[in-house]
Structure formats: structure tokens, C-alpha cells
Design an enzyme around this catalytic site. Structure first.
Site, PDB file in Angstrom:
ATOM      1  N   SER A 178       0.661  -1.292   0.055  1.00  0.00           N
ATOM      2  CA  SER A 178      -0.042  -0.001   0.028  1.00  0.00           C
ATOM      3  C   SER A 178       0.868   1.111   0.039  1.00  0.00           C
ATOM      4  O   SER A 178       1.915   1.153   0.437  1.00  0.00           O
ATOM      5  CB  SER A 178      -0.852  -0.016   1.300  1.00  0.00           C
ATOM      6  OG  SER A 178      -1.518   1.260   1.623  1.00  0.00           O
ATOM      7  N   TYR A 206      -3.484  -0.971   9.922  1.00  0.00           N
ATOM      8  CA  TYR A 206      -3.155  -1.208   8.281  1.00  0.00           C
ATOM      9  C   TYR A 206      -2.020  -0.550   8.027  1.00  0.00           C
ATOM     10  O   TYR A 206      -1.203  -1.583   7.317  1.00  0.00           O
ATOM     11  CB  TYR A 206      -4.191  -0.605   7.790  1.00  0.00           C
ATOM     12  CG  TYR A 206      -4.520  -0.791   6.336  1.00  0.00           C
ATOM     13  CD1 TYR A 206      -3.733   0.067   5.290  1.00  0.00           C
ATOM     14  CD2 TYR A 206      -5.533  -1.701   5.465  1.00  0.00           C
ATOM     15  CE1 TYR A 206      -3.686  -0.336   3.939  1.00  0.00           C
ATOM     16  CE2 TYR A 206      -5.546  -1.758   4.351  1.00  0.00           C
ATOM     17  CZ  TYR A 206      -4.557  -1.100   3.594  1.00  0.00           C
ATOM     18  OH  TYR A 206      -4.955  -1.274   2.236  1.00  0.00           O
TER      19      TYR A 206
HETATM   20  C1  GCO Z   1      -7.105   4.714   3.799  1.00  0.00           C
HETATM   21  C2  GCO Z   1      -7.201   3.761   2.567  1.00  0.00           C
HETATM   22  C3  GCO Z   1      -5.791   3.431   2.207  1.00  0.00           C
HETATM   23  C4  GCO Z   1      -5.938   2.850   0.710  1.00  0.00           C
HETATM   24  C5  GCO Z   1      -4.626   2.292   0.192  1.00  0.00           C
HETATM   25  C6  GCO Z   1      -3.573   3.368  -0.066  1.00  0.00           C
HETATM   26  O1  GCO Z   1      -8.271   4.657   4.782  1.00  0.00           O
HETATM   27  O2  GCO Z   1      -6.301   5.621   3.925  1.00  0.00           O
HETATM   28  O3  GCO Z   1      -7.948   2.642   2.819  1.00  0.00           O
HETATM   29  O4  GCO Z   1      -5.433   2.555   3.384  1.00  0.00           O
HETATM   30  O5  GCO Z   1      -6.869   1.920   0.751  1.00  0.00           O
HETATM   31  O6  GCO Z   1      -4.172   1.459   1.115  1.00  0.00           O
HETATM   32  O7  GCO Z   1      -2.365   2.522  -0.564  1.00  0.00           O
END
Ligand code: GCO
Length: 255
Positions: free
Chosen positions: A146, A159
């Protein structure tokens, strides 16, 4: 140089989290280049529909329904692949969830769930696939990172940590599995039009921020990842390993 470099005929690809979204789009791209695709999801009905749709489109598709955080289910799936002669030549560790909450309010259980789905699953499934790839002396592992593999955004800490871990897990896989004939790389999507991002797309302020912050001034489309997946799954990338390649409209390259 022929297009044969990108021909996946005779190869089998397992894509986790591929009933829909980015995983489905990458599965379609790999199938269009000749791969047999094994779709994965934890929702049996949605997975079966996805397999039917892929087959109706003329692609060779199978389904493997398992929760990517359930190690027993993962090992059972690979035992089934072995029994059915399904040799996984290409693994795309795509399954992922998002949980948006400031860390000061975040429960440890919610943190752990994101880490388990987005990072640990890639290790477990990668290990099971690589054991078999090593016996054949070749294989391709493609992890999905990501923008947050490199850059943090407030309210998505687990994440971000998981995707940062994906970057370094990819390098660790390259370090250990290169001599086994396995190339391990990662794709880092930018802000893509997916169900996971629906709340962001429909938020006018966030939508404006993405378009202002991205040199291409738009969100990415899932099918725009297919080319990178095909490249990293094919002989065209046989001397590429340990890399994190961004498909983000240029966002990670600008202030
Ligand atoms: C967020 C998004 C990001 C994108 C992606 C960017 O909440 O900022 O979900 O995480 O999905 O990962 O590369």
C-alpha cells in the site's frame, strides 16, 4: 523480445481475497494471460459466484474457500491442492481489511485482527506455497502492500503497520527464497475505487484530497493493477525480487 515473456499458459495462480475488488481484477488479468486461477474468499456464496463468472468469461477458474487467518484451513487447502495436482506457481497475497479509528480509541483485538488478516496471513500462506515452489525450483510470490507501506495516515495505524510489514516480509522472502528459484515482490496500490474505500470515495473532502494529492488527479481502477500482477507473475520479472512497486498515480513521489 516476444510477448511470450508474459505468457502464463500452464501456470496456476492462487489469489487470496479474490471474489471481488483488487484480487478479482488481478485474477482476471492473470487468467487473460493463460493462467489457471484459484480464487479465494471466506464467503462461500460470493466465491462460487465469482468462479462461475470467471468460467463464463472463458477462464480456467477454481475456488478455495478458507479464512486466511485460519492456519488449519490454509494447510487443509494446500493438502487439497496437492491431492488434486494443483501446483501453485503464482501466489498473490491480496486479502486485506481496513479499520479506521484513532489509536487512542483502538481496541487491541481490532488491532490484532487487521495484523492477522493483512500481514500474518501472507507469511503463513506464503510459507505453505513456497514449500511446494521450492520442490519445483520456481515460483512467484506477489504481496499486496500500500501507500501505507511507506507513508502513514492518521486513523489507520494497524493497516499501516501491517502494510509496512508486507514491504519487509517481501524482502525477507526474497532473502531466503531467492536461491530456491522463487521471486518475491510487492505491489503498492494507491487510492483505488474498491468497496473497502467506499466511505472515502463518497466523502467529498477526502475525494478532493485524493484528487489534489495525486498527480493523475483521480482514483485508481482495480483493473489498473492487472499489468503489474502479470509482470510480476511472469518470466518478464525473473530477475526482479524484493521490490515494492507503486501503482498510485504518482502520489508517493510528490509533496
Ligand atoms: C485509507 C485507505 C488506504 C488505501 C490504500 C492506499 O483509509 O487511507 O483505505 O489505506 O486503501 O491502502 O494505498
Amino acid at each position: 523480445m516476444s510477448l511470450k515473456l508474459f505468457d502464463l499458459t500452464g501456470r496456476t495462480a492462487l489469489i487470496t481475497g479474490s471474489s471481488r475488488g483488487l484480487g478479482r481484477a488481478m485474477a482476471e488479468g492473470l487468467a487473460a494471460c493463460g493462467a489457471k486461477v484459484v480464487l479465494n474468499g471466506s464467503n462461500e456464496a460470493r466465491l462460487a459466484q465469482a468462479v462461475d463468472e470467471m468460467r463464463a468469461a472463458g477462464f480456467a477458474a477454481e475456488g478455495a474457500c478458507f479464512d486466511v487467518t485460519d492456519e488449519t484451513a490454509i494447510c487443509t487447502a494446500f493438502d487439497r491442492f496437492d491431492a488434486e495436482g494443483l501446483e501453485i506457481d503464482i501466489l498473490v497475497n491480496n486479502a486485506g481489511i481496513q479499520f479506521r479509528k484513532p489509536m487512542l480509541e483502538l481496541d487491541t483485538a481490532d488491532w490484532q485482527r487487521v495484523i492477522d488478516v493483512n500481514l500474518t496471513s501472507a507469511f503463513v500462506i506464503g510459507r505453505e506455497a513456497a514449500k511446494r515452489m521450492a520442490q519445483r525450483g520456481s515460483g512467484k510470490v506477489i504481496n499486496i502492500g500500500s501507500l501505507t507501506s511507506d507513508l502513514a495516515r492518521a486513523t489507520v495505524a494497524p493497516y499501516t503497520v501491517a502494510k509496512g510489514g508486507i514491504k519487509m516480509l517481501t524482502k525477507a522472502m526474497a532473502a531466503e527464497w531467492g536461491e530456491l528459484g522463487i521471486q518475491s515482490n510487492a505491489i503498492a496500490p494507491g487510492y483505488m475505487l474498491t468497496d473497502m474505500n467506499e466511505a472515502l470515495v463518497s466523502n467529498p473532502d477526502f475525494d478532493a484530497w485524493v484528487k489534489g494529492r495525486t498527480p493523475m488527479r483521480r482514483w485508481g481502477k482495480p483493473e489498473e493493477l492487472a499489468g503489474l500482477a502479470i509482470f510480476l507473475a511472469s518470466d518478464a520479472s525473473n530477475y526482479v525480487s524484493g521490490q515494492l512497486i507503486f501503482a498510485d498515480g504518482g502520489m508517493s513521489s510528490v509533496l
